[in-house]
Scaffold this motif. Structure first.
Motif, short mmCIF file in Angstrom:
data_model
loop_
_atom_site.label_atom_id
_atom_site.label_comp_id
_atom_site.label_asym_id
_atom_site.label_seq_id
_atom_site.Cartn_x
_atom_site.Cartn_y
_atom_site.Cartn_z
N UNK A 192 50.03 46.77 37.60
CA UNK A 192 48.85 46.98 38.43
C UNK A 192 48.26 48.34 38.08
N UNK A 193 46.94 48.40 37.97
CA UNK A 193 46.29 49.62 37.50
C UNK A 193 45.85 50.54 38.63
N UNK A 194 45.94 50.08 39.85
CA UNK A 194 45.42 50.86 40.96
C UNK A 194 43.93 50.62 41.15
N UNK A 195 43.37 49.73 40.35
CA UNK A 195 41.96 49.35 40.49
C UNK A 195 41.91 47.82 40.55
N UNK A 196 40.95 47.21 39.92
CA UNK A 196 40.78 45.76 39.96
C UNK A 196 41.59 45.03 38.89
N UNK A 197 42.29 45.77 38.04
CA UNK A 197 42.97 45.17 36.89
C UNK A 197 44.42 44.82 37.21
N UNK A 198 44.78 43.60 36.83
CA UNK A 198 46.16 43.12 36.94
C UNK A 198 46.54 42.55 35.58
N UNK A 199 47.69 42.98 35.07
CA UNK A 199 48.20 42.45 33.81
C UNK A 199 49.50 41.72 34.13
N UNK A 200 49.62 40.52 33.60
CA UNK A 200 50.86 39.77 33.77
C UNK A 200 51.32 39.27 32.40
N UNK A 201 52.59 39.52 32.16
CA UNK A 201 53.23 39.10 30.92
C UNK A 201 54.27 38.05 31.29
N UNK A 202 54.35 36.98 30.52
CA UNK A 202 55.30 35.95 30.88
C UNK A 202 55.63 35.02 29.74
N UNK A 203 56.31 33.94 30.11
CA UNK A 203 56.72 32.92 29.16
C UNK A 203 56.36 31.55 29.73
N UNK A 204 56.35 30.57 28.83
CA UNK A 204 56.03 29.20 29.24
C UNK A 204 56.70 28.21 28.31
N UNK B 241 54.83 30.67 23.26
CA UNK B 241 55.46 30.63 24.58
C UNK B 241 55.49 31.97 25.29
N UNK B 242 55.28 33.04 24.55
CA UNK B 242 55.15 34.36 25.16
C UNK B 242 53.65 34.67 25.24
N UNK B 243 53.22 35.23 26.35
CA UNK B 243 51.80 35.48 26.56
C UNK B 243 51.60 36.69 27.45
#
Length: 155
Positions: free
Chosen positions: A85-97, A116-118
């Motif tokens: 979380x950036x403390x502003x409007x930005x959210x980054x999510x890293x994951x697998x599928x 499968x990684x994104x």
């Protein structure tokens, strides 16, 4: 772009991201039965590798239709997400599928170098996705190996 009228917490933004990813796993249908595009602002932008930049809901819908027509099934691994979380409007999510592409199945880590990684970068305001940039290997079935000499002994 619309002016922001409502301050959101990181947890609220996270809930929008989770709703988006679960809708993608559910064939584009949200938990309320709405379409995935209802999560986007009218003038949102989205990026997908090898597709490019989509501007507005209509183009984003076309992008999702093009990409989604190649995917038979997808499941994100929610328990393995890494949130930033950036403390502003930005959210980054890293994951697998894992899932099944028209060219074959995939699972993150099988093999380790394949799809499968994104990582997704969201901007969320007023309960709507304003911007979504998706970073992943779109070669889900790991067929594009001849162009990468380091994969010659791994395939």
């Amino acid at each position: 772009m619309a002016l922001s009228r409502e301050t959101m917490t990181d947890e609220q933004r996270k809930s929008v991201v989770l709703e988006y990813l679960k809708a993608f796993d559910n064939g584009g249908v949200t938990s309320t039965g709405d379409g995935i595009l209802d999560l986007f602002a009218d003038d949102a932008q989205a990026y997908f590798p090898k597709w490019g930049l989509a501007n507005g809901k209509e183009e984003i819908g076309r992008m999702f239709g093009d990409v989604g027509s190649t995917i038979k099934k997808i499941e994100h691994h929610y328990s393995h997400f890494n949130w930033v979380f950036s403390g502003s409007d930005v959210v980054v999510v890293e994951g697998t599928s894992h899932g099944e592409h028209r060219d074959g199945p995939w699972r993150a880590g099988v093999p380790e170098w394949a799809a499968g990684r994104w990582c997704d970068v969201f901007e969320i305001r007023d309960w709507r996705i304003q911007r979504l940039f998706i970073y992943l290997d779109p070669d889900y079935a790991a067929k594009d190996t001849e162009r990468y000499p380091w994969l010659a002994d791994r395939t």
